[in-house]
Design an enzyme around this catalytic site. Sequence first.
Site, mmCIF file in Angstrom:
data_model
loop_
_atom_site.group_PDB
_atom_site.id
_atom_site.type_symbol
_atom_site.label_atom_id
_atom_site.label_comp_id
_atom_site.label_asym_id
_atom_site.label_seq_id
_atom_site.Cartn_x
_atom_site.Cartn_y
_atom_site.Cartn_z
ATOM 1 N N LEU A 141 0.673 -1.192 0.376
ATOM 2 C CA LEU A 141 0.062 0.344 0.272
ATOM 3 C C LEU A 141 0.870 1.299 -0.075
ATOM 4 O O LEU A 141 2.412 0.850 0.822
ATOM 5 C CB LEU A 141 -0.908 0.037 1.811
ATOM 6 C CG LEU A 141 -1.720 -1.303 1.446
ATOM 7 C CD1 LEU A 141 -2.988 -1.086 2.914
ATOM 8 C CD2 LEU A 141 -3.690 -1.157 0.018
ATOM 9 N N ASP A 142 0.343 2.576 -0.536
ATOM 10 C CA ASP A 142 1.144 3.501 -0.890
ATOM 11 C C ASP A 142 1.567 4.103 1.125
ATOM 12 O O ASP A 142 0.318 3.636 1.870
ATOM 13 C CB ASP A 142 0.282 4.380 -1.639
ATOM 14 C CG ASP A 142 0.217 4.646 -2.725
ATOM 15 O OD1 ASP A 142 0.899 3.606 -3.029
ATOM 16 O OD2 ASP A 142 -0.886 4.945 -3.378
ATOM 17 N N ARG A 143 2.185 5.124 1.104
ATOM 18 C CA ARG A 143 2.722 5.461 2.610
ATOM 19 C C ARG A 143 1.407 5.866 3.072
ATOM 20 O O ARG A 143 1.035 5.501 4.479
ATOM 21 C CB ARG A 143 4.039 6.761 2.511
ATOM 22 C CG ARG A 143 4.716 7.137 3.533
ATOM 23 C CD ARG A 143 5.504 8.051 3.641
ATOM 24 N NE ARG A 143 6.110 8.212 4.587
ATOM 25 C CZ ARG A 143 5.291 9.409 5.634
ATOM 26 N NH1 ARG A 143 3.859 11.214 4.892
ATOM 27 N NH2 ARG A 143 5.722 9.937 6.843
ATOM 28 N N THR A 145 -1.514 5.649 2.828
ATOM 29 C CA THR A 145 -2.780 4.457 2.294
ATOM 30 C C THR A 145 -2.692 3.663 3.965
ATOM 31 O O THR A 145 -1.872 2.940 4.260
ATOM 32 C CB THR A 145 -2.756 3.555 1.109
ATOM 33 O OG1 THR A 145 -3.043 4.976 -0.265
ATOM 34 C CG2 THR A 145 -4.109 2.937 1.132
#
Length: 307
Positions: A141-143, A145
């Site tokens: 997951l993105d930082r 998110t």
Amino acid sequence: MINTKRTGQWLQIVVPREWDGLTVNQLFRETWQAPKKLTHQFRTENKILCEGNRVNWNLPLTLGTTLQLHLFEEEAPQFQPFYQELSVLFEDEHVLIVNKPPFINTHPNDPINENNTLINAATFYLLTKGESANVRQIHRLDRDTSGAILFAKHALAGAILDKMLEQRKIKRTYIAAVHGLLKQKKGTLNMPIGRDRHHAVRRRVSQSGQAAITHFQVIHENKQKKISYLKCWLETGRTHQIRVHLSHFGHPLVGDTLYGGEPIINRQALHAAKLEFFHPFTQEFIEIHAPFTDLPEISKMIDISKM
């Protein structure tokens, strides 16, 4: 469900009806679709027994007999252990599912100098339990998110889950808050995604990019603030996929300033709310819901347990 039991470093599996007549070779190559290198390692190192004896990889298995797989040997950790409280959503001998908070990377970009990521924390967590600490990340997951992330605890589980993800057998459902009220309440965004040549981090819809498919459904609207709350699920896992697709669709994520969202909250409003798959060894159906750890303005309106 398949009957399994851990005994020390070995996993015992009672051969189920669906494996009756299969060879161990077929089990690895066709059922589990394990990589050739890993399959060769199990074969040459005698890591599979049948009723306590070295197995013949080319003889059919019989319903009710017991296989033993050497899965749980000690491994040196690939990542530096780093203490951080983990919210564990599900765990057994094979998999670990964690509720990732926002503002932390899933994995280090520089494994030597960066250790404050989720996989470093998972490494520390397993070490404190006396388990092998070579945890394997299945997706990311993105930082900024939040939500459910799946890890594997050993090589065979990692290989099977990687293949399941590739074949879309692991379903990931997200909650997203976007700007605007959508005329189309349900649909599919099928647009390839590539790098933005003018920005080091951004991605964009590009005909020369990789195939990317996002499904969405409106589940709530705030007409006064003109914000829509969507349920999104993926068929592919491209970098920034939901963010890029929804921005290109004219409805950027709230808080996602990189893709045109307004900074009315302190991060992009994206949360991996649900994870579904069949367990790689027991075939039990796993359905995990990840509660919000922040963004109360969203969590009060969305009942994740009913998604």
